[in-house]
Write a protein that holds these residues in place. Sequence first.
Motif, PDB file in Angstrom:
ATOM      1  N   ALA A   7     -38.567 -17.393 -13.706  1.00 40.92           N
ATOM      2  CA  ALA A   7     -39.251 -18.574 -14.195  1.00 40.92           C
ATOM      3  C   ALA A   7     -40.734 -18.473 -14.531  1.00 40.92           C
ATOM      4  O   ALA A   7     -41.281 -18.834 -15.461  1.00 40.92           O
ATOM      5  N   SER A   8     -41.552 -17.772 -13.668  1.00 45.15           N
ATOM      6  CA  SER A   8     -42.948 -17.853 -13.987  1.00 45.15           C
ATOM      7  C   SER A   8     -43.034 -16.639 -15.278  1.00 45.15           C
ATOM      8  O   SER A   8     -43.841 -16.974 -16.014  1.00 45.15           O
ATOM      9  N   VAL A  12     -45.052 -17.893 -18.461  1.00 43.06           N
ATOM     10  CA  VAL A  12     -46.300 -17.241 -19.206  1.00 43.06           C
ATOM     11  C   VAL A  12     -45.980 -16.624 -20.446  1.00 43.06           C
ATOM     12  O   VAL A  12     -46.682 -17.244 -21.522  1.00 43.06           O
ATOM     13  N   MET A  13     -44.546 -16.374 -20.688  1.00 47.06           N
ATOM     14  CA  MET A  13     -44.319 -15.903 -22.184  1.00 47.06           C
ATOM     15  C   MET A  13     -44.238 -16.963 -23.078  1.00 47.06           C
ATOM     16  O   MET A  13     -44.783 -17.066 -24.232  1.00 47.06           O
ATOM     17  N   LEU A  18     -47.005 -20.029 -27.668  1.00 49.97           N
ATOM     18  CA  LEU A  18     -47.437 -21.013 -28.138  1.00 49.97           C
ATOM     19  C   LEU A  18     -49.078 -20.963 -28.642  1.00 49.97           C
ATOM     20  O   LEU A  18     -49.532 -21.461 -29.551  1.00 49.97           O
ATOM     21  N   VAL A  19     -49.683 -20.111 -27.782  1.00 48.35           N
ATOM     22  CA  VAL A  19     -51.191 -20.048 -28.095  1.00 48.35           C
ATOM     23  C   VAL A  19     -51.248 -19.117 -29.382  1.00 48.35           C
ATOM     24  O   VAL A  19     -52.138 -19.559 -30.237  1.00 48.35           O
ATOM     25  N   PHE A  20     -50.380 -18.263 -29.350  1.00 52.74           N
ATOM     26  CA  PHE A  20     -50.469 -17.344 -30.643  1.00 52.74           C
ATOM     27  C   PHE A  20     -50.216 -18.415 -31.941  1.00 52.74           C
ATOM     28  O   PHE A  20     -50.831 -18.139 -32.834  1.00 52.74           O
TER      29      PHE A  20
END
Length: 76
Positions: A7-8, A12-13, A18-20
Motif C-alpha cells: 500500500a505504501s 508513493v507511486m 500526479l506530481v509529474f
Amino acid sequence: MEVKGIASSIAVMFNWTLVFIITKTFSMMCNSWGTGPTFYFFAAFMVVGTIFTFVKVPETKGKSNAQIQAALAGKN
C-alpha cells in the motif's frame, strides 16, 4: 502488516505520478487560462480532497493494526 508495504508503494507511486502530471500541465494551463484561474483550479481540488479526508478517511491515531483493519473492513 503484509499489506502495508504494498500500500505504501502504491501510494508513493500514485503521488509521484500526479506530481509529474501537474508539472507537465501547469505551464500549459497558465498560458491558456491565466495564473489566477489555474491556482483556483488546483485550490478547488485541495478543498475537495480535504473534505473527502475529513468525511471518509477513518481516524487511526492510537489504534492497533488489528483495530484499523477491522474498521476498514466495516467490523466496528
